[in-house]
Write an enzyme that holds these catalytic residues in place. Structure first.
Site, short mmCIF file in Angstrom:
data_model
loop_
_atom_site.label_atom_id
_atom_site.label_comp_id
_atom_site.label_asym_id
_atom_site.label_seq_id
_atom_site.Cartn_x
_atom_site.Cartn_y
_atom_site.Cartn_z
N ARG A 76 55.70 -33.89 131.01
CA ARG A 76 56.28 -35.20 132.02
C ARG A 76 54.42 -36.13 131.18
O ARG A 76 53.18 -35.11 130.64
CB ARG A 76 56.05 -35.50 133.37
CG ARG A 76 55.57 -34.29 134.01
CD ARG A 76 53.80 -34.62 135.00
NE ARG A 76 54.00 -36.22 134.53
CZ ARG A 76 52.37 -35.92 133.64
NH1 ARG A 76 51.85 -34.63 133.39
NH2 ARG A 76 51.84 -37.33 133.42
N GLY A 77 53.84 -37.05 130.88
CA GLY A 77 53.36 -37.92 130.93
C GLY A 77 53.53 -37.63 128.90
O GLY A 77 54.72 -37.27 128.55
N ALA A 78 53.35 -39.66 128.76
CA ALA A 78 54.61 -40.19 127.31
C ALA A 78 53.99 -38.79 126.16
O ALA A 78 54.18 -38.28 126.06
CB ALA A 78 53.58 -41.91 127.50
N GLN A 82 52.24 -36.22 140.58
CA GLN A 82 51.33 -35.64 139.73
C GLN A 82 49.49 -35.89 140.25
O GLN A 82 49.13 -35.22 139.60
CB GLN A 82 51.30 -37.01 139.01
CG GLN A 82 52.86 -37.10 138.52
CD GLN A 82 54.19 -38.18 139.34
OE1 GLN A 82 53.98 -38.69 140.21
NE2 GLN A 82 54.58 -38.27 138.22
N ARG A 99 64.54 -39.92 129.34
CA ARG A 99 63.65 -40.79 129.67
C ARG A 99 63.64 -42.09 128.78
O ARG A 99 63.32 -42.06 127.97
CB ARG A 99 63.01 -40.94 130.68
CG ARG A 99 62.66 -38.93 131.46
CD ARG A 99 61.34 -38.68 131.84
NE ARG A 99 60.78 -39.66 132.93
CZ ARG A 99 59.78 -39.81 133.75
NH1 ARG A 99 59.04 -38.74 133.19
NH2 ARG A 99 58.98 -40.60 134.49
N ASN A 102 52.77 -48.12 133.40
CA ASN A 102 51.77 -46.75 133.72
C ASN A 102 52.66 -46.66 134.90
O ASN A 102 53.35 -47.32 135.59
CB ASN A 102 50.67 -46.87 133.76
CG ASN A 102 50.31 -45.64 134.17
OD1 ASN A 102 50.56 -44.09 133.13
ND2 ASN A 102 49.46 -45.23 134.93
N LYS A 103 52.58 -45.08 135.67
CA LYS A 103 53.04 -44.83 136.76
C LYS A 103 53.28 -45.93 138.07
O LYS A 103 51.77 -46.27 138.10
CB LYS A 103 51.93 -43.37 137.15
CG LYS A 103 52.28 -42.86 138.62
CD LYS A 103 54.49 -42.56 138.66
CE LYS A 103 54.54 -41.27 137.43
NZ LYS A 103 56.05 -41.87 137.42
N ASP A 135 52.44 -45.28 129.79
CA ASP A 135 53.54 -44.80 128.88
C ASP A 135 54.28 -45.99 127.86
O ASP A 135 54.70 -45.80 127.37
CB ASP A 135 54.79 -44.47 129.66
CG ASP A 135 54.38 -43.44 131.08
OD1 ASP A 135 54.03 -43.56 131.70
OD2 ASP A 135 54.91 -42.43 131.02
O1 MRU Z 1 56.41 -40.26 135.77
P1 MRU Z 1 55.20 -39.12 134.64
O2 MRU Z 1 54.52 -38.54 135.55
O3 MRU Z 1 55.75 -38.77 133.33
O4 MRU Z 1 54.09 -40.67 134.27
C1 MRU Z 1 53.53 -40.30 133.69
C2 MRU Z 1 52.24 -41.68 133.52
O5 MRU Z 1 52.41 -42.16 133.90
C3 MRU Z 1 50.94 -41.66 132.74
O6 MRU Z 1 49.91 -41.97 133.46
C4 MRU Z 1 50.63 -42.00 131.52
O7 MRU Z 1 52.14 -40.93 130.44
C5 MRU Z 1 50.72 -41.23 129.72
S1 MRU Z 1 49.91 -39.36 130.24
C6 MRU Z 1 49.04 -39.60 128.78
#
Ligand code: MRU
Length: 347
Positions: A45-47, A193, A88, A244-245, A234
């Protein structure tokens, strides 16, 4: 620093982030379906990380397929691309990385060359991301001072990228240089997270980090000496609106109220000029059980109605600066982001 993704030609090895911090377990993926499942279930996970995982999934598929006809090979490659893209919807890096790989493969004159180009491109995406994150860290650090404390949400750290992370990169660089910085991490309900990954990552790096639950953010900003809120993203729309999250929007509004800078750390791969404003960013909604259950135990009456968006959108007016690998954008986002993207090599 643990690496979240490793490519091995016939398989991709993914660090299972759902099992952290207590178990360090890797998933051995030999098919696009296995990588799709890892992305969907947030094992990776994470963009930037999901983009890399998907790119390597195409490379593994290419190495394993027996197709010798280039037209058939490219048609199948596009089908695999579309399948991985369905895992996703919000992080644009997923589509960016997949399209980069497919575009490179399309320049091949035979299947052997296409395989090599796909592998090279996927490895290049990973290598570039390490450099990109370090540069974001350098720029972010220029906005901070010795002794600063930042507040963050989710995990935009090393395991969400090739290395260093985006929002956490300045903390890693500060540590390398003997600059003292500390962090407050929001736990990041519902999948934690922040507590499971950010706190764990920063502790491993020797960075002073304090965990709060998400509902403590306002009180923390009101009572603790927080110098800045810094988050990952994201997808950044052409006008600077940023997904973002879930919980990020609340932090941005709070930061404005308390007169604290709110920074978004954004690789250019996360900036999507095709999406005009935040309203057009697709927001993933996830399974109700992520909220109604905690570690498999019900924490709400059965049949409860649930709204579980994984992300929110922060309008650009709340963002003090967007920190990219090519520099810091403070206002006039529309023009400035377009200018930065133009300097990126074309697909
Ligand atoms: O649902 P996730 O854990 O994939 O969400 C990730 C985030 O919101 C991060 O802040 C974003 O992807 C940046 S990661 C460098």
């Amino acid at each position: 620093m643990l690496r979240s993704i490793a490519y091995h030609g016939d398989h991709v090895r993914i660090l299972d982030q759902q099992r952290l911090p207590h178990d360090t377990v890797y998933v051995h993926c030999t098919t696009t379906a296995e990588v799709w499942e890892c992305i969907k279930a947030l094992k990776v996970r994470g963009a930037p990380a999901i983009g890399m995982a998907a790119a390597f999934a195409l490379a593994v598929w290419a190495n394993r397929t027996s197709t010798t006809n280039l037209t058939d090979f490219l048609a199948s490659l596009r089908r695999e691309r579309d399948y991985l893209a369905s895992s996703r919807p919000t992080a644009v890096n997923l589509f960016w990385a997949l399209d980069r790989v497919v575009a490179r493969a399309a320049t091949a004159t035979d299947v052997t060359e296409a395989r090599q180009l796909i592998e090279n491109e996927a490895l290049a995406i990973q290598k570039e991301d390490e450099d990109v994150c370090r540069r974001i860290g350098e720029h972010a650090l220029s906005l901070m001072n010795d002794g600063d404390t930042i507040l963050t949400i989710c995990n935009a750290g090393a395991i969400a990228t090739a290395r260093y992370g985006t929002a956490l990169a300045p903390l890693y660089l500060a540590k390398e240089r003997g600059i003292h910085m500390s962090a407050y991490a929001c736990e990041t309900r519902p999948l934690l997270q922040g507590s499971r990954l950010t706190v764990w990552e920063l502790q491993q790096a020797g960075v002073d980090v304090t965990l709060i639950s998400d509902s403590m953010a306002a009180h923390t900003l009101a009572t603790k000496p927080i110098s800045a809120v810094i988050v990952g993203c994201d997808r950044v729309a052409a006008n600077g609106d940023t997904a973002n999250k879930i919980g990020t929007l609340g932090l941005a509004i709070l930061a404005k109220e308390f007169g604290i800078p709110f920074y978004v750390a954004a690789p250019l791969s996360t900036i999507d000029l095709e999406t005009a404003t935040g309203d057009a960013i697709p927001i993933e909604e996830r399974a109700p059980e992520e909220i109604t259950h905690f570690h498999g135990h019900p924490v709400a009456p059965s049949g409860t109605n649930v709204f579980n968006p994984a992300f929110d959108v922060t309008p650009h007016r709340y963002i003090s600066a967007i920190i990219t690998e090519k520099g810091i954008v403070r206002d006039n986002y529309q023009e400035a982001l377009a200018g930065l993207k133009q300097s990126e090599p074309a697909l």
